[in-house]
Design an enzyme around this catalytic site. Structure first.
Site, PDB file in Angstrom:
ATOM      1  CG  ASP A  26     -23.084  33.289  42.230  1.00  0.00           C
ATOM      2  OD1 ASP A  26     -23.022  31.955  42.534  1.00  0.00           O
ATOM      3  OD2 ASP A  26     -22.104  33.860  41.795  1.00  0.00           O
ATOM      4  CB  SER A  27     -26.516  28.554  41.890  1.00  0.00           C
ATOM      5  OG  SER A  27     -26.971  28.587  43.201  1.00  0.00           O
TER       6      SER A  27
ATOM      7  CG  ASP B 225     -22.142  32.567  46.366  1.00  0.00           C
ATOM      8  OD1 ASP B 225     -21.061  32.582  46.803  1.00  0.00           O
ATOM      9  OD2 ASP B 225     -22.422  31.950  45.539  1.00  0.00           O
TER      10      ASP B 225
ATOM     11  CE  LYS C 105     -20.513  29.614  47.743  1.00  0.00           C
ATOM     12  NZ  LYS C 105     -19.768  30.109  46.511  1.00  0.00           N
TER      13      LYS C 105
ATOM     14  CD  GLU D  20     -17.493  31.486  42.175  1.00  0.00           C
ATOM     15  OE1 GLU D  20     -16.659  31.504  41.220  1.00  0.00           O
ATOM     16  OE2 GLU D  20     -18.657  31.057  42.309  1.00  0.00           O
TER      17      GLU D  20
ATOM     18  CD  GLU E 227     -19.344  24.035  41.688  1.00  0.00           C
ATOM     19  OE1 GLU E 227     -19.157  24.921  42.482  1.00  0.00           O
ATOM     20  OE2 GLU E 227     -20.182  23.835  40.955  1.00  0.00           O
TER      21      GLU E 227
END
Ligand code: KIV
Length: 278
Positions: free
Chosen positions: A44-45, A83, A113, A115, A182
Site C-alpha cells: 500500500d506504499s 497488502d 500481508k 500490519e 520494519e
C-alpha cells in the site's frame, strides 16, 4: 513453476537470504519476476510513491485490487502478496477474511500481508485457517503513523523491544508464513529472527533478518521526494527519465524528432492520386 510458501520457509532453515520487492504494475512485475525475486509485494506504499498521498491511509481495497491484478498478470513465478489496506482488516475478522479472499479471487494474489502483532493475531489465524497465506508486519507500521507519531524507529526501549518480540511470536503462532520487521534496531531484528521459525523480512531492520524488502521506487531512485535512511539506490531512474524527457521535448521543438525512421510512408502513386482528387 510458481514458488510456494513452504519453499520460502525452507530458505530460512537453509540460511538462504530471501529477496522481496514491491511492484505496482504489470511491466515492473515482469522485470522483478524475471530477475528471480521470489516474493513480490503489492504494497500500500503505492499510495505514497505512485499516487502522491502523504500516507498510506487513503488507499482503498479497490485501488489495491486494481494494482494487484496488474502485478499478478506480470508475475509468473513469484508469490504475489496483496497488502491489505487501512481498515480492510481492523473492523472484524469476517470483514478481514472477505477482503483477503478478494485479493485471491479477484486479483490473483497468492498471499496477503497485514500490519500488527498480538492485536491482529486472532484475525491472522482466521484468514490462515480459511486457506490464505498471511505475511505479518510489525515495527514501524505505516498505517499507524499518526498513532506512532510519524515514521519513527520502533523497539528502542526494553519494554518496546519485548512488545515486538511478543508480536512476532503471536504472528508465528497464528500461522503467518513470514513477518516483515520494519524500522527497528538491527540487534533487535536479529534477536527476533533467531526466536521465531518463520522467515523475517527486514526493511530498515539491519542484516540479521532472514530476508530484505525494499520499495522498488526507492531502490531504483525513481521516487525522490523522500529517500529513507534504509534505502539504497541501485539506480537513478528519475535522472534517466528526466534527461530522456528533456531530450524528447527539445527534439520535438527543433524538429529533430520524428525522422523518416519513426514515420510511415505513403505510396507515391496514392499521394499523387490524392493531390489530383482534391
Ligand atoms: O507497503 C509496503 O510497501 C510495505 C513494505 C514497506 C513492507 O508494507
Amino acid at each position: 513453476m510458481r514458488i510456494n510458501i513452504n519453499q520460502i520457509k525452507d530458505m530460512k532453515q537453509r540460511g538462504e537470504k530471501i529477496a522481496m520487492l514491491t511492484a505496482y504494475d504489470y511491466v515492473t512485475a515482469q522485470v522483478v519476476d524475471r530477475a528471480g525475486v521470489p516474493l513480490i509485494l503489492v504494497g500500500d506504499s503505492l499510495g505514497m510513491v505512485l499516487l502522491g498521498y502523504e500516507s498510506t491511509l487513503p488507499v482503498t481495497m479497490e485501488v489495491m485490487l486494481h494494482h494487484t491484478s496488474a502485478v499478478s498478470r506480470g508475475a509468473k513465478n513469484a508469490i504475489v502478496i496483496g497488502d491489505m489496506p487501512f481498515m480492510s482488516y481492523q473492523v472484524n475478522a469476517e470483514k478481514a477474511m472477505e477482503n483477503a479472499a478478494r485479493f485471491m479471487q479477484e486479483a490473483g494474489a497468492q498471499a496477503v500481508k497485514l500490519e500488527g502483532g498480538v492485536t491482529v493475531a486472532a484475525t491472522v489465524r482466521r484468514i490462515v485457517d480459511s486457506g490464505i497465506p498471511v505475511m505479518g508486519h510489525i515495527g514501524m507500521t505505516p498505517q499507524s503513523t499518526y498513532q506512532l507519531g510519524g515514521f519513527k524507529a520502533q523497539g528502542k526501549t526494553l519494554q518496546a523491544a519485548k512488545r515486538l518480540l511478543d508480536d512476532a511470536v503471536a504472528l508465528e503462532q497464528a500461522g503467518a508464513f513470514a513477518v516483515v520487521l520494519e524500522t527497528m534496531p538491527a540487534e533487535l531484528s536479529a534477536f527476533i529472527s533467531k526466536r521465531i521459525n518463520v522467515p523475517t523480512i527486514g526493511i530498515g531492520a539491519g542484516a540479521g533478518c532472514d530476508g530484505q524488502v525494499q520499495v522498488i521506487s526507492d531502490m531504483l531512485g525513481l521516487f525522490t521526494d523522500f529517500v529513507p535512511k534504509h534505502a539504497k539506490q541501485f539506480a537513478h531512474i528519475a535522472e534517466v527519465m528526466s534527461s530522456a524527457v528533456s531530450q524528447y521535448a527539445a527534439e520535438v521543438k527543433s524538429g529533430a524528432f520524428p525522422t523518416p525512421k519513426e514515420s510511415i510512408s505513403l505510396d507515391p502513386a496514392v499521394l499523387a492520386d490524392l493531390e489530383k482528387a482534391v
